[in-house]
Design a protein around this motif. Structure first.
Motif, PDB file in Angstrom:
ATOM      1  N   GLU A 148     -30.029   2.617 -63.145  1.00 51.44           N
ATOM      2  CA  GLU A 148     -30.755   3.108 -64.199  1.00 51.44           C
ATOM      3  C   GLU A 148     -31.606   4.163 -63.746  1.00 51.44           C
ATOM      4  O   GLU A 148     -31.919   4.205 -62.214  1.00 51.44           O
ATOM      5  N   PHE A 157     -41.908  -1.895 -69.519  1.00 54.99           N
ATOM      6  CA  PHE A 157     -41.400  -0.835 -69.936  1.00 54.99           C
ATOM      7  C   PHE A 157     -40.109  -0.602 -69.216  1.00 54.99           C
ATOM      8  O   PHE A 157     -39.735   0.817 -68.858  1.00 54.99           O
ATOM      9  N   GLY A 158     -39.389  -1.272 -68.364  1.00 53.07           N
ATOM     10  CA  GLY A 158     -38.370  -1.081 -67.378  1.00 53.07           C
ATOM     11  C   GLY A 158     -38.675  -0.310 -66.270  1.00 53.07           C
ATOM     12  O   GLY A 158     -37.522   0.259 -65.624  1.00 53.07           O
ATOM     13  N   SER A 191     -36.450  11.875 -68.734  1.00 51.74           N
ATOM     14  CA  SER A 191     -35.147  11.504 -68.674  1.00 51.74           C
ATOM     15  C   SER A 191     -34.745  11.480 -67.290  1.00 51.74           C
ATOM     16  O   SER A 191     -33.906  10.636 -66.975  1.00 51.74           O
ATOM     17  N   GLU A 246     -43.979   6.014 -73.691  1.00 48.10           N
ATOM     18  CA  GLU A 246     -43.278   7.322 -74.121  1.00 48.10           C
ATOM     19  C   GLU A 246     -41.976   7.624 -73.226  1.00 48.10           C
ATOM     20  O   GLU A 246     -40.942   7.780 -73.737  1.00 48.10           O
ATOM     21  N   ALA A 306     -40.098   5.249 -71.691  1.00 48.12           N
ATOM     22  CA  ALA A 306     -39.003   4.257 -72.407  1.00 48.12           C
ATOM     23  C   ALA A 306     -38.495   4.529 -73.618  1.00 48.12           C
ATOM     24  O   ALA A 306     -37.378   4.445 -73.965  1.00 48.12           O
ATOM     25  N   ARG A 307     -39.566   5.260 -74.489  1.00 54.20           N
ATOM     26  CA  ARG A 307     -38.882   5.780 -75.887  1.00 54.20           C
ATOM     27  C   ARG A 307     -37.820   6.701 -75.700  1.00 54.20           C
ATOM     28  O   ARG A 307     -36.917   6.835 -76.389  1.00 54.20           O
ATOM     29  N   GLN A 308     -38.121   7.680 -74.940  1.00 53.34           N
ATOM     30  CA  GLN A 308     -37.299   8.857 -74.637  1.00 53.34           C
ATOM     31  C   GLN A 308     -36.009   8.389 -74.132  1.00 53.34           C
ATOM     32  O   GLN A 308     -34.853   8.762 -74.597  1.00 53.34           O
ATOM     33  N   ARG A 309     -35.946   7.394 -73.075  1.00 52.23           N
ATOM     34  CA  ARG A 309     -34.759   6.879 -72.622  1.00 52.23           C
ATOM     35  C   ARG A 309     -33.894   5.988 -73.653  1.00 52.23           C
ATOM     36  O   ARG A 309     -32.767   5.875 -73.224  1.00 52.23           O
ATOM     37  N   ARG A 310     -34.570   5.541 -74.564  1.00 48.70           N
ATOM     38  CA  ARG A 310     -33.963   4.783 -75.622  1.00 48.70           C
ATOM     39  C   ARG A 310     -33.035   5.547 -76.452  1.00 48.70           C
ATOM     40  O   ARG A 310     -32.310   5.307 -77.373  1.00 48.70           O
ATOM     41  N   GLY A 311     -33.505   6.886 -76.585  1.00 50.26           N
ATOM     42  CA  GLY A 311     -32.767   7.860 -77.374  1.00 50.26           C
ATOM     43  C   GLY A 311     -33.442   8.087 -78.656  1.00 50.26           C
ATOM     44  O   GLY A 311     -32.737   8.796 -79.431  1.00 50.26           O
TER      45      GLY A 311
END
Length: 327
Positions: free
Chosen positions: A176, A202-203, A271, A320, A322-327
């Motif tokens: 990842e 958040f990963g 990203s 934020e 994490a949100r961007q990476r979820r797409g």
């Protein structure tokens, strides 16, 4: 016969003849015994040189004792001499046990009045295989130094830190995009625990802290992380600036957080492999760390609040990303 030998009645005794006789060669008991070589001046007790040597040895022994005593004292900012920690009080103990803090022993004072917190603490400790020791209250007073234990104490072993390279290895294993957090001048273990919890939520793959001038993973940090410190590696860098430069050379973008940053969170692209650097609420980022960052990020706020708590700011940015990476 000359002398008295001519006197009437005189008798010459045999062996009384004077003159040369055969000697013993020094083998008889009256022979002289050799004393050997003369001792050195410092080996003669009453010689001034011996007194000076004795005084010097005493001074050196005193200096060695002082060095040994100083070496056993904790050095501010140094974490290499940490030992087991005691969590005191019923609420802190039960919270640590609920969070899964890897404790080694639960101490209960003899005659302690039972309540729900004590019962739950004993049950969790028994289920987790933690030793439960009943000790005299006076012993627990000595262990806690201040007596504010409410009859209950939990022994927590020192945290085992990872190496910064271990975090890079974990990133490679996860396949990842890297998401790491570095803490600069964070001295509150509650902030450290909260950041660890947010990174895990958040990963993120890990947290790095400097070896000096930083909060360490104590029982307070364990409790605040809600057990996330057991799952997320925390590394300790001998030199945080050098570690960040090394990560930058491997393709990581180093992003510092500051209220006066030149890039807002709305404009930020998370990203790419990212290291978020969080400074203290009061001092912010140190000069060398700030110069190492590729960009300084600020969080837009609608209210009159000038800045956010360090752990809160880290949580906002991590959410934020994490949100961007979820797409």
């Amino acid at each position: 016969m000359a002398g008295n030998s001519a006197r009437r009645g005189a008798v010459r005794k045999s062996g009384s003849k004077k003159g040369q006789t055969v000697g013993s060669g020094g083998q008889r008991r009256r022979a002289l015994a050799g004393k050997g070589a003369t001792p050195k001046a410092e080996d003669r007790v009453y010689h001034p040189a011996a007194k000076r040597a004795k005084a010097k040895a005493k001074a050196e022994a005193g200096a060695a004792t002082a060095r040994s005593r100083n070496a056993s004292r904790p050095i501010p900012g140094r974490k290499d001499n940490e030992g087991p920690e005691l969590v005191l009080g019923r609420n802190p103990v039960v919270e640590c046990l609920r969070a899964g803090v890897p404790a080694t022993a639960l101490f209960v004072a003899v005659g302690t009045e039972n309540d729900d917190r004590l019962t739950e603490s004993v049950k969790i400790a028994a289920d987790a295989g933690i030793s439960i020791l009943e000790v005299p209250r006076t012993d627990l007073d000595k262990m806690s130094h201040n007596g504010m234990h409410q009859g209950l104490a939990l022994q927590v072993p020192p945290y085992r830190y990872a190496h910064p390279d271990d975090l890079v290895d974990k990133v490679k294993a996860s396949k990842e995009p890297a998401l790491l957090v570095a803490l600069d001048n964070i001295s509150d273990p509650r902030n450290l625990g909260a950041v660890i919890r947010s990174v895990a939520a958040f990963g993120g793959q890990g947290v790095v802290i400097p070896q000096r001038r930083s909060a360490s993973v104590t029982a307070v940090a364990w409790r605040t992380s809600a057990g996330a410190a057991a799952r997320l590696p925390v590394a300790r860098a001998t030199n945080l600036t050098r570690t960040l430069k090394d990560w930058a050379s491997q393709g990581y973008q180093i992003v510092g957080l500051d209220a006066g940053g030149d890039t807002t969170l709305d404009e930020f692209d998370g990203s790419a492999p990212t290291v978020i650097v969080v400074g203290s609420e009061g001092k912010g980022l140190s000069r060398l760390v700030r110069e190492t960052c590729d960009s300084i990020l600020s969080i837009p706020m609608a209210g009159p609040v000038e800045s956010l708590n360090a752990s809160v700011a880290a949580g906002v940015v991590l959410a934020e990303v994490a949100r961007q990476r979820r797409g």
